[in-house]
Scaffold this active site. Structure first.
Site, PDB file in Angstrom:
ATOM      1  N   ASN A  94     -11.016  -2.349  -5.336  1.00 36.54           N
ATOM      2  CA  ASN A  94     -10.251  -1.440  -6.196  1.00 36.54           C
ATOM      3  C   ASN A  94     -10.926  -1.210  -7.558  1.00 36.54           C
ATOM      4  O   ASN A  94     -10.601  -0.250  -8.259  1.00 36.54           O
ATOM      5  CB  ASN A  94      -8.817  -1.953  -6.414  1.00 36.54           C
ATOM      6  CG  ASN A  94      -7.925  -1.828  -5.189  1.00 36.54           C
ATOM      7  OD1 ASN A  94      -7.045  -2.647  -4.965  1.00 36.54           O
ATOM      8  ND2 ASN A  94      -8.136  -0.795  -4.374  1.00 36.54           N
ATOM      9  N   ARG A 136       1.858  -4.899   6.298  1.00 34.21           N
ATOM     10  CA  ARG A 136       1.198  -3.857   5.511  1.00 34.21           C
ATOM     11  C   ARG A 136       2.079  -2.619   5.507  1.00 34.21           C
ATOM     12  O   ARG A 136       2.516  -2.161   6.564  1.00 34.21           O
ATOM     13  CB  ARG A 136      -0.187  -3.507   6.051  1.00 34.21           C
ATOM     14  CG  ARG A 136      -0.886  -2.460   5.162  1.00 34.21           C
ATOM     15  CD  ARG A 136      -2.319  -2.171   5.515  1.00 34.21           C
ATOM     16  NE  ARG A 136      -2.923  -1.319   4.484  1.00 34.21           N
ATOM     17  CZ  ARG A 136      -4.179  -1.381   4.078  1.00 34.21           C
ATOM     18  NH1 ARG A 136      -4.993  -2.248   4.632  1.00 34.21           N
ATOM     19  NH2 ARG A 136      -4.648  -0.572   3.139  1.00 34.21           N
ATOM     20  N   ASP A 172       0.829  -1.210   0.000  1.00 32.84           N
ATOM     21  CA  ASP A 172       0.000   0.000   0.000  1.00 32.84           C
ATOM     22  C   ASP A 172       0.862   1.258   0.000  1.00 32.84           C
ATOM     23  O   ASP A 172       1.976   1.254   0.523  1.00 32.84           O
ATOM     24  CB  ASP A 172      -0.927  -0.027   1.235  1.00 32.84           C
ATOM     25  CG  ASP A 172      -2.097   0.929   1.093  1.00 32.84           C
ATOM     26  OD1 ASP A 172      -2.365   1.391  -0.029  1.00 32.84           O
ATOM     27  OD2 ASP A 172      -2.747   1.215   2.126  1.00 32.84           O
ATOM     28  N   HIS A 222       2.431   3.395  -9.017  1.00 34.10           N
ATOM     29  CA  HIS A 222       2.229   1.965  -9.313  1.00 34.10           C
ATOM     30  C   HIS A 222       3.407   1.432 -10.127  1.00 34.10           C
ATOM     31  O   HIS A 222       3.885   0.330  -9.893  1.00 34.10           O
ATOM     32  CB  HIS A 222       0.924   1.753 -10.081  1.00 34.10           C
ATOM     33  CG  HIS A 222      -0.308   2.164  -9.330  1.00 34.10           C
ATOM     34  ND1 HIS A 222      -0.494   1.848  -8.007  1.00 34.10           N
ATOM     35  CD2 HIS A 222      -1.413   2.861  -9.707  1.00 34.10           C
ATOM     36  CE1 HIS A 222      -1.668   2.335  -7.607  1.00 34.10           C
ATOM     37  NE2 HIS A 222      -2.227   2.960  -8.619  1.00 34.10           N
ATOM     38  N   ASN A 250       1.225   3.468  -2.940  1.00 33.70           N
ATOM     39  CA  ASN A 250       1.754   3.920  -4.239  1.00 33.70           C
ATOM     40  C   ASN A 250       1.269   5.324  -4.599  1.00 33.70           C
ATOM     41  O   ASN A 250       2.031   6.152  -5.095  1.00 33.70           O
ATOM     42  CB  ASN A 250       1.316   2.969  -5.362  1.00 33.70           C
ATOM     43  CG  ASN A 250       1.908   1.586  -5.219  1.00 33.70           C
ATOM     44  OD1 ASN A 250       2.770   1.378  -4.377  1.00 33.70           O
ATOM     45  ND2 ASN A 250       1.452   0.650  -6.035  1.00 33.70           N
TER      46      ASN A 250
HETATM   47  C1  IPE Z   1      -5.599  -2.665  -0.222  1.00 34.99           C
HETATM   48  O1  IPE Z   1      -5.186  -1.346  -0.406  1.00 34.99           O
HETATM   49  C2  IPE Z   1      -5.555  -3.394  -1.526  1.00 34.99           C
HETATM   50  C3  IPE Z   1      -4.221  -3.560  -2.088  1.00 34.99           C
HETATM   51  C4  IPE Z   1      -3.085  -3.252  -1.540  1.00 34.99           C
HETATM   52  C5  IPE Z   1      -4.201  -4.162  -3.389  1.00 34.99           C
HETATM   53  P1  IPE Z   1      -6.227  -0.162  -0.586  1.00 34.99           P
HETATM   54  O2  IPE Z   1      -5.436   1.081  -0.664  1.00 34.99           O
HETATM   55  O3  IPE Z   1      -7.150  -0.448  -1.700  1.00 34.99           O
HETATM   56  O4  IPE Z   1      -7.046  -0.270   0.776  1.00 34.99           O
HETATM   57  P2  IPE Z   1      -7.892   0.819   1.560  1.00 34.99           P
HETATM   58  O5  IPE Z   1      -8.900   1.355   0.609  1.00 34.99           O
HETATM   59  O6  IPE Z   1      -6.952   1.874   2.033  1.00 34.99           O
HETATM   60  O7  IPE Z   1      -8.492   0.064   2.703  1.00 34.99           O
HETATM   61  C1  IPE Z   2      -1.532   0.256  -3.378  1.00 34.74           C
HETATM   62  O1  IPE Z   2      -1.325   1.623  -3.399  1.00 34.74           O
HETATM   63  C2  IPE Z   2      -1.778  -0.320  -4.755  1.00 34.74           C
HETATM   64  C3  IPE Z   2      -3.160  -0.721  -5.013  1.00 34.74           C
HETATM   65  C4  IPE Z   2      -4.133  -0.705  -4.160  1.00 34.74           C
HETATM   66  C5  IPE Z   2      -3.464  -1.161  -6.371  1.00 34.74           C
HETATM   67  P1  IPE Z   2      -2.529   2.650  -3.433  1.00 34.74           P
HETATM   68  O2  IPE Z   2      -2.900   2.897  -4.857  1.00 34.74           O
HETATM   69  O3  IPE Z   2      -3.639   2.205  -2.579  1.00 34.74           O
HETATM   70  O4  IPE Z   2      -1.851   3.957  -2.833  1.00 34.74           O
HETATM   71  P2  IPE Z   2      -2.457   4.935  -1.734  1.00 34.74           P
HETATM   72  O5  IPE Z   2      -2.918   4.090  -0.593  1.00 34.74           O
HETATM   73  O6  IPE Z   2      -3.575   5.667  -2.380  1.00 34.74           O
HETATM   74  O7  IPE Z   2      -1.314   5.821  -1.362  1.00 34.74           O
HETATM   75 MG    MG Z   3      -4.033   2.416  -0.612  1.00 39.61          MG
END
Ligand code: IPE
Ligand code: IPE
Ligand code: MG
Length: 250
Positions: free
Chosen positions: A69, A189, A21, A38, A23
């Site tokens: 997602n 995490r 998490d 990403h 990115n």
């Molecule tokens: C969880 O991350 C899913 C992945 C890492 C693929 P999210 O960024 O989607 O989760 P929430 O929305 O903060 O709970």
């Molecule tokens: C995790 O990073 C990757 C995926 C969930 C695909 P995020 O895209 O959730 O990045 P943040 O949490 O918004 O920083």
């Molecule tokens: Mg995230």
């Protein structure tokens, strides 16, 4: 920086799962669009996967895309799927070089055709590798996984192939996507969020949890090793007393 020589390779977890998490926030810090985060995140994936195999983990599960997602903006989803298609193909060589078998969990039928095809090609190509298994969680939802397990079990009961009294932890486990994968002993995490986000809820019932503020694109094998060292400093009691555990280990 933690060093892998500080890790006791005799007491490694078999299986580590990671919620990758942060990115988007990483990209924002660089004044870039989320998709850039990403893309850079792929470097973190490569280094972590190689580092995990190198230290001797048997299973590494990476949460790459959740069912939730799909609710993100279309442009981000498209970019993520495109990245997934390209990365899976490009990185198959890395997997071959490191003797790593690829597999996937989740509602894979939700994925675009091209993505699923490339994934299946990589899974097939790496199927004989046996140093480590890399599990990608794609379009994954723990609640959906449990619901489909209940549906399959109910079907068997309805057809007279299973007695209600024979439904137990073992039979539930056998209907999860992860039926042939041991439960993770350690869940990591990144990005400082303190939640599970619908990931492996059955499987992490007794996992050790490790949260780090590092954003995923900055994560490297040293950070994995740091988590492993922390894991090895913990006493896993499984409901017993500390004295009992000490006796068992004596
Ligand atoms: C969880 O991350 C899913 C992945 C890492 C693929 P999210 O960024 O989607 O989760 P929430 O929305 O903060 O709970
Ligand atoms: C995790 O990073 C990757 C995926 C969930 C695909 P995020 O895209 O959730 O990045 P943040 O949490 O918004 O920083
Ligand atoms: Mg995230």
């Amino acid at each position: 920086m933690p060093n892998k020589t500080n890790i006791n390779t005799n007491t490694l977890p078999n299986h580590v799962a990671i919620i990758m998490d942060g990115n988007g926030r990483w990209a924002k810090q660089q004044s870039k669009i989320r998709v850039f985060g990403h893309k850079v995140g792929v470097t973190a994936v490569r280094d972590t996967v190689e580092g995990a195999a190198e230290i001797g983990l048997k299973y590494l599960t990476l949460y790459a895309f959740s069912s939730e997602n799909w609710a993100r903006p279309k442009s981000e989803i498209n970019a993520l799927m495109e990245l997934l298609v390209n990365t899976i193909t490009k990185e198959t060589e890395t997997l071959m070089n490191n003797n790593i078998r690829l597999t996937a969990i989740g509602n894979l039928d939700d994925l675009p055709k091209k993505c699923l095809n490339n994934l299946n090609v990589a899974i097939e190509k790496t199927s004989q590798n046996n140093k480590m298994t890399l599990v990608l969680a794609l379009s994954y939802s723990s609640k959906k996984e449990i619901v489909q397990a209940i549906q399959q079990i109910a079907e068997k009961v309805k057809d007279g192939n299973l007695n209600i009294d024979d439904i137990n932890e073992e039979s539930v486990r056998n209907h999860l996507y992860t039926h042939n994968i041991p439960d993770p002993e350690l869940l990591i995490r990144t990005s400082g969020e303190l939640r599970i986000s619908n990931f492996l809820m059955w499987q992490i019932a007794y996992s050790e949890l490790y949260f780090t503020k590092i954003l995923w694109p900055d994560f490297r094998r040293e950070n994995l090793y740091e988590a492993l060292i922390d894991f090895q400093s913990r006493e896993r009691r499984f409901g017993k007393t500390s004295e009992q555990i000490e006796k068992e280990n004596a």
